[in-house]
Write a protein that holds these residues in place. Structure first.
Motif, mmCIF file in Angstrom:
data_model
loop_
_atom_site.group_PDB
_atom_site.id
_atom_site.type_symbol
_atom_site.label_atom_id
_atom_site.label_comp_id
_atom_site.label_asym_id
_atom_site.label_seq_id
_atom_site.Cartn_x
_atom_site.Cartn_y
_atom_site.Cartn_z
ATOM 1 N N TRP A 105 -2.660 -3.796 -6.451
ATOM 2 C CA TRP A 105 -3.934 -3.144 -6.148
ATOM 3 C C TRP A 105 -4.803 -3.073 -7.385
ATOM 4 O O TRP A 105 -4.309 -2.928 -8.505
ATOM 5 N N GLY A 106 -6.091 -3.165 -7.162
ATOM 6 C CA GLY A 106 -7.032 -3.263 -8.277
ATOM 7 C C GLY A 106 -7.412 -1.950 -8.924
ATOM 8 O O GLY A 106 -8.132 -1.950 -9.926
ATOM 9 N N ASN A 107 -6.942 -0.815 -8.392
ATOM 10 C CA ASN A 107 -7.257 0.464 -9.019
ATOM 11 C C ASN A 107 -6.201 1.505 -8.657
ATOM 12 O O ASN A 107 -5.313 1.243 -7.835
ATOM 13 N N GLY A 108 -6.322 2.668 -9.291
ATOM 14 C CA GLY A 108 -5.337 3.725 -9.077
ATOM 15 C C GLY A 108 -5.391 4.359 -7.706
ATOM 16 O O GLY A 108 -4.476 5.091 -7.340
ATOM 17 N N CYS A 109 -6.454 4.081 -6.942
ATOM 18 C CA CYS A 109 -6.561 4.589 -5.574
ATOM 19 C C CYS A 109 -5.959 3.615 -4.566
ATOM 20 O O CYS A 109 -6.125 3.793 -3.354
ATOM 21 N N GLU A 111 -6.952 0.842 -3.823
ATOM 22 C CA GLU A 111 -8.080 0.221 -3.116
ATOM 23 C C GLU A 111 -8.442 0.937 -1.813
ATOM 24 O O GLU A 111 -9.089 0.367 -0.934
ATOM 25 N N LEU A 112 -8.028 2.210 -1.705
ATOM 26 C CA LEU A 112 -8.414 3.047 -0.561
ATOM 27 C C LEU A 112 -8.898 4.397 -1.090
ATOM 28 O O LEU A 112 -8.248 5.431 -0.909
ATOM 29 N N PRO A 113 -10.057 4.420 -1.768
ATOM 30 C CA PRO A 113 -10.541 5.677 -2.347
ATOM 31 C C PRO A 113 -10.983 6.667 -1.277
ATOM 32 O O PRO A 113 -11.481 6.286 -0.215
ATOM 33 N N ARG A 114 -10.779 7.927 -1.558
ATOM 34 C CA ARG A 114 -11.273 8.990 -0.696
ATOM 35 C C ARG A 114 -12.700 9.339 -1.088
ATOM 36 O O ARG A 114 -13.161 8.943 -2.162
ATOM 37 N N PRO A 115 -13.416 10.048 -0.250
ATOM 38 C CA PRO A 115 -14.813 10.365 -0.567
ATOM 39 C C PRO A 115 -14.962 11.046 -1.924
ATOM 40 O O PRO A 115 -14.254 11.999 -2.236
ATOM 41 N N ASP A 116 -15.876 10.522 -2.737
ATOM 42 C CA ASP A 116 -16.203 11.088 -4.053
ATOM 43 C C ASP A 116 -15.009 11.107 -5.007
ATOM 44 O O ASP A 116 -14.973 11.887 -5.963
ATOM 45 N N GLU A 117 -14.021 10.262 -4.771
ATOM 46 C CA GLU A 117 -12.832 10.231 -5.635
ATOM 47 C C GLU A 117 -13.032 9.249 -6.777
ATOM 48 O O GLU A 117 -13.555 8.144 -6.590
ATOM 49 N N PHE A 118 -12.621 9.641 -7.980
ATOM 50 C CA PHE A 118 -12.668 8.749 -9.137
ATOM 51 C C PHE A 118 -11.354 7.977 -9.203
ATOM 52 O O PHE A 118 -10.279 8.570 -9.169
ATOM 53 N N CYS A 119 -11.447 6.663 -9.305
ATOM 54 C CA CYS A 119 -10.255 5.812 -9.337
ATOM 55 C C CYS A 119 -10.123 5.133 -10.698
ATOM 56 O O CYS A 119 -11.085 4.542 -11.192
ATOM 57 N N THR A 120 -8.950 5.220 -11.295
ATOM 58 C CA THR A 120 -8.706 4.498 -12.535
ATOM 59 C C THR A 120 -8.699 2.996 -12.253
ATOM 60 O O THR A 120 -8.443 2.566 -11.127
ATOM 61 N N GLN A 121 -8.984 2.208 -13.274
ATOM 62 C CA GLN A 121 -9.063 0.762 -13.111
ATOM 63 C C GLN A 121 -7.745 0.055 -13.412
ATOM 64 O O GLN A 121 -7.709 -1.168 -13.544
ATOM 65 N N VAL A 124 -2.094 -1.657 -10.052
ATOM 66 C CA VAL A 124 -0.924 -0.938 -9.526
ATOM 67 C C VAL A 124 -0.140 -1.868 -8.600
ATOM 68 O O VAL A 124 -0.632 -2.240 -7.533
ATOM 69 N N PRO A 125 1.078 -2.268 -8.973
ATOM 70 C CA PRO A 125 1.892 -3.075 -8.057
ATOM 71 C C PRO A 125 2.369 -2.240 -6.877
ATOM 72 O O PRO A 125 2.664 -1.049 -7.037
ATOM 73 N N GLY A 126 2.427 -2.854 -5.713
ATOM 74 C CA GLY A 126 2.850 -2.096 -4.542
ATOM 75 C C GLY A 126 2.986 -2.957 -3.310
ATOM 76 O O GLY A 126 3.279 -4.158 -3.414
ATOM 77 N N TRP A 127 2.736 -2.347 -2.139
ATOM 78 C CA TRP A 127 2.967 -3.015 -0.869
ATOM 79 C C TRP A 127 1.840 -2.726 0.114
ATOM 80 O O TRP A 127 1.220 -1.660 0.073
ATOM 81 N N THR A 145 7.189 2.107 -5.460
ATOM 82 C CA THR A 145 8.359 2.899 -5.056
ATOM 83 C C THR A 145 8.138 3.681 -3.772
ATOM 84 O O THR A 145 9.087 4.227 -3.227
ATOM 85 N N GLY A 146 6.892 3.770 -3.296
ATOM 86 C CA GLY A 146 6.620 4.564 -2.108
ATOM 87 C C GLY A 146 6.322 6.015 -2.407
ATOM 88 O O GLY A 146 6.140 6.816 -1.479
ATOM 89 N N SER A 147 6.231 6.372 -3.686
ATOM 90 C CA SER A 147 5.903 7.760 -4.035
ATOM 91 C C SER A 147 4.434 8.063 -3.757
ATOM 92 O O SER A 147 4.047 9.232 -3.660
ATOM 93 N N VAL A 148 3.616 7.009 -3.646
ATOM 94 C CA VAL A 148 2.195 7.168 -3.288
ATOM 95 C C VAL A 148 1.907 6.277 -2.087
ATOM 96 O O VAL A 148 2.157 5.067 -2.138
ATOM 97 N N VAL A 149 1.428 6.858 -1.004
ATOM 98 C CA VAL A 149 1.063 6.083 0.183
ATOM 99 C C VAL A 149 -0.338 6.484 0.627
ATOM 100 O O VAL A 149 -0.700 7.659 0.571
ATOM 101 N N ARG A 150 -1.109 5.496 1.037
ATOM 102 C CA ARG A 150 -2.463 5.748 1.538
ATOM 103 C C ARG A 150 -2.682 4.941 2.805
ATOM 104 O O ARG A 150 -2.317 3.762 2.859
ATOM 105 N N ARG A 151 -3.280 5.594 3.775
ATOM 106 C CA ARG A 151 -3.519 4.918 5.047
ATOM 107 C C ARG A 151 -4.970 4.467 5.143
ATOM 108 O O ARG A 151 -5.877 5.209 4.799
ATOM 109 N N LYS A 152 -5.144 3.260 5.625
ATOM 110 C CA LYS A 152 -6.489 2.726 5.815
ATOM 111 C C LYS A 152 -7.054 3.294 7.097
ATOM 112 O O LYS A 152 -6.490 3.121 8.180
#
Length: 294
Positions: A105-109, A111-121, A124-127, A145-152
């Motif tokens: 993923w291209g950022n710390g969010c 690539e699924l940022p929440r409204p008004d959320e700041f994302c680091t650049q 992040v390897p993941g799935w 590792t699955g410690s962070v999950v975000r739903r589109k």
């Protein structure tokens, strides 16, 4: 030509004292050489008749054909399924992971940022994981590792509100109260009320606590109160005595009832990402205000 060579070989055998067996071997060698030269013309002529797919596979092609997709780690799968269970109230045994692929993923969010959320650049390897249940389909972005999950979320998944019955509406705000939140449900099942006063005090009590043992009083600055009021004024259209209900079958969620001078709105923690953008902004401003109180 062949006959001449054979005669020459016979003459040589007569003139030598080789054993008969040796002579036969010599003759066979000579004939093999001649036949090889002669048949060479036939092989060259027939080379163009080979099928077009008669090609030698390169090492790269062999590797490509035998590459297998990397299996999804169990921890990642469990994290995704548990998130759907918590938010939708669907048992994990009724869910099926239909696709998974490694992503960076291209950022710390993710690539699924929440409204008004700041994302680091940071990368992040993941799935990327796809889950289905009947007609429903969810896409998740996770870390390695699955410690962070975000739903589109899709725009079509925005919740439809329903009117709050008049007998279930909380009382209007007192004159010196700017805003009020009532939270109830969850695993504990307790109900808390938090109010913001004009002077910047944030008072939190547990409803039903006879001893008032969980009462807390904190403060924010006057500037913070004014800033929050501006946000709420812009979102007044969301406070129309409406409720955004939880998904059918959901359990152990927390219901939040927010009241401003304009009216009341109700939502829950498992579907808050599907709220209208204006209401999401108001909810975020309230949470930020509470988190900075001292």
């Amino acid at each position: 030509m062949i006959k001449s060579v054979i005669l020459l070989a016979n003459n040589l055998m007569l003139k030598t004292h080789f054993h008969a067996k040796q002579a036969r071997i010599f003759t066979a060698v000579m004939l093999s050489g001649i036949l090889s030269v002669s048949s060479g013309f036939i092989l060259i002529q027939n080379a163009s008749a080979l099928p077009s797919n008669f090609l030698v596979e390169t090492p790269q092609e062999v590797v490509k054909q035998n590459v297998k997709s990397e299996p999804l780690p169990r921890a990642v799968a469990n994290a995704v399924l548990q998130d759907i269970k918590r938010r939708e109230g669907i048992a994990t045994k009724k869910l099926k992971i239909t696709d998974s692929i490694r992503k960076t993923w291209g950022n710390g969010c993710l690539e699924l940022p929440r409204p008004d959320e700041f994302c680091t650049q940071a990368l992040v390897p993941g799935w990327r994981v796809v889950v289905t249940s009947g007609q429903q389909r969810w896409i998740y972005h996770t870390n390695e590792t699955g410690s962070v999950v975000r739903r589109k979320e899709n725009n079509s998944s925005t919740l439809r509100p329903v009117p709050i019955p008049a007998n279930e509406l909380p009382p209007p705000l007192d004159r010196n109260v700017v805003f009020r939140q009532i939270s109830s449900g969850g695993f504990i099942g307790r109900t808390y009320e938090t109010v913001l006063l004009n002077d910047g005090r944030l008072i939190r009590v547990r409803i039903g606590d006879a001893n008032d043992s969980e009462r807390s009083v904190r403060r924010v600055t006057s500037a913070q109160v004014r800033q929050f009021q501006r946000v709420i004024n812009r979102a007044q259209g969301e406070f129309q005595n409406l409720s955004y209900p939880a998904s059918r079958g959901a359990a152990d969620y927390i219901t939040y009832t927010l009241t401003s001078r304009k009216g009341t709105v109700q939502y829950n923690d498992i579907s808050q990402n599907n709220l209208p953008k204006g209401l999401q902004t108001a909810v975020k401003a309230w949470k930020q205000l509470v988190s900075t109180a001292q």
